[in-house]
Design an enzyme around this catalytic site. Structure first.
Site, PDB file in Angstrom:
ATOM      1  N   SER A   9       1.022  -1.531   0.038  1.00 50.83           N
ATOM      2  CA  SER A   9      -0.299   0.084   0.421  1.00 50.83           C
ATOM      3  C   SER A   9       0.917   1.224  -0.028  1.00 50.83           C
ATOM      4  O   SER A   9       0.652   2.737  -0.156  1.00 50.83           O
ATOM      5  CB  SER A   9      -0.668   0.133   1.321  1.00 50.83           C
ATOM      6  OG  SER A   9       0.165  -0.105   2.605  1.00 50.83           O
ATOM      7  N   VAL A  61       1.044  -9.634   8.856  1.00 48.06           N
ATOM      8  CA  VAL A  61       2.108 -11.044   8.395  1.00 48.06           C
ATOM      9  C   VAL A  61       2.450 -12.200   9.696  1.00 48.06           C
ATOM     10  O   VAL A  61       3.085 -12.404   9.251  1.00 48.06           O
ATOM     11  CB  VAL A  61       2.965 -10.979   7.458  1.00 48.06           C
ATOM     12  CG1 VAL A  61       3.178 -10.404   6.306  1.00 48.06           C
ATOM     13  CG2 VAL A  61       4.063  -9.909   8.500  1.00 48.06           C
ATOM     14  N   ASN A  87       8.051  -8.087   1.090  1.00 46.36           N
ATOM     15  CA  ASN A  87       8.340  -6.780   1.285  1.00 46.36           C
ATOM     16  C   ASN A  87       7.891  -6.422   2.237  1.00 46.36           C
ATOM     17  O   ASN A  87       8.559  -5.311   2.760  1.00 46.36           O
ATOM     18  CB  ASN A  87       7.795  -5.628   0.296  1.00 46.36           C
ATOM     19  CG  ASN A  87       7.836  -4.786   0.479  1.00 46.36           C
ATOM     20  OD1 ASN A  87       9.298  -3.735  -0.063  1.00 46.36           O
ATOM     21  ND2 ASN A  87       6.732  -3.744   0.881  1.00 46.36           N
ATOM     22  N   TYR A 151      16.161  -5.529  13.906  1.00 47.05           N
ATOM     23  CA  TYR A 151      15.842  -5.190  12.347  1.00 47.05           C
ATOM     24  C   TYR A 151      16.865  -6.017  11.895  1.00 47.05           C
ATOM     25  O   TYR A 151      17.232  -6.543  11.029  1.00 47.05           O
ATOM     26  CB  TYR A 151      15.988  -3.642  12.139  1.00 47.05           C
ATOM     27  CG  TYR A 151      15.743  -3.476  10.757  1.00 47.05           C
ATOM     28  CD1 TYR A 151      14.432  -3.265  10.442  1.00 47.05           C
ATOM     29  CD2 TYR A 151      16.603  -2.874   9.579  1.00 47.05           C
ATOM     30  CE1 TYR A 151      13.831  -3.077   8.906  1.00 47.05           C
ATOM     31  CE2 TYR A 151      16.627  -2.518   8.550  1.00 47.05           C
ATOM     32  CZ  TYR A 151      15.114  -2.718   8.225  1.00 47.05           C
ATOM     33  OH  TYR A 151      14.578  -2.528   6.683  1.00 47.05           O
TER      34      TYR A 151
END
Ligand code: NAI
Length: 248
Positions: A9, A61, A87, A151
């Protein structure tokens, strides 16, 4: 091709969807909370009269049950999934000693576990079809990045997952590769990339004026990896970083 793209999006994902539709792919993309943004992507695709068809579905997800359901729905909408682009991703930055369990878990669950759930749900039909292309959007954070223990670990994990799936399913006609974006202007980097890191990029990226990447440069790489010409590229981690392959 028939493609499922997560986090389509906005940002890098939205651009992969728009450029993919322009190139004639039929795409289902997922959004997690901002349905208006998802509608905007569809509107844009209608405006440019792209060749491919595009639909969207809501998906977090982190939820493996929801992933299985959405893969089933996307399979019905598309008549099969040939390409999966993982992604969706988030950052929750901070020094490791101050990182909360929640910030650690959110990032690992979204970036790494989410990618695994999607691959696990899509692979059986790719195996049956004897063909599949999976592209995981990793990050330069995988080399280690101060303030991004969660991350960095998630993206290094994605790369290991990529190589493993490539080995497990390459003989079935499926390739699995990771793309590693350097610095691209998106909501994520606008919202969370500190000025010192922008300066670092501008000073050290060996591109004219230390420029960031262009979204079209990344979607072109994805397009290559799903093309017939890339059938022998498997289990690779490909940097689109302008040549700056290390972080502070
Ligand atoms: P963004 O924040 O604009 O887009 C991230 C997308 O992931 C959004 O569509 C969001 O809705 C989705 N998402 C987040 N949490 C989710 C969840 N739990 N379930 C489903 N979807 C979820 O960020 P951007 O910059 O477009 O990033 C896209 C990918 O590229 C991410 O994986 C990011 O780590 C990676 N990346 C981006 C870089 C950049 O310079 N922008 C550099 C390196 C990697």
């Amino acid at each position: 091709m028939k493609m499922l793209v997560t986090g389509g999006s906005r940002g890098i994902g939205a651009n992969i969807v728009v450029d993919g539709a322009k190139r004639g792919h039929d795409i289902v993309f997922t959004y997690v909370s901002d349905e208006n943004a998802a509608r905007d992507v569809i509107r844009l695709i209608d405006d440019i009269q792209a060749e491919g068809t595009v639909d969207y579905l809501r998906l977090d997800v982190r939820d493996s049950t929801a992933v299985a359901e959405v893969v089933e729905q996307a399979t019905d909408l598309l008549g099969g999934i040939e390409v999966l682009v993982n992604n969706a991703g988030i950052t929750r930055d901070g020094p490791a000693i101050a990182m909360t369990d929640e910030d650690w878990r959110d990032v690992i669950d979204t970036n790494l576990s989410g990618t695994f759930y999607l691959c696990r749900a899509v692979l059986p039909q790719m195996i049956d079809a004897g063909f599949g292309r999976i592209v995981n959007v990793s990050s330069l954070g995988h080399v280690g990045s101060s303030g991004q223990a969660n991350y960095s670990a998630s993206k290094a994990g994605m790369n290991g997952l990529t190589r493993t799936l490539a080995k497990e399913y390459g003989r079935k006609g499926i390739t699995v590769n990771a793309v590693v974006p350097g610095f691209f202007e998106t909501d994520m980097t606008r919202e969370s990339l500190p000025q010192e890191l922008r300066d670092f990029w501008g000073n050290y990226c060996p591109m004219p004026e230390g420029r960031p990447g262009r979204l079209s440069e990344l979607s072109a790489l994805v397009e290559y990896l799903i093309s017939p010409e890339a059938a022998f590229i498997n289990g690779q981690t490909i940097h689109a970083t302008g040549g700056l392959d290390w972080g502070p």
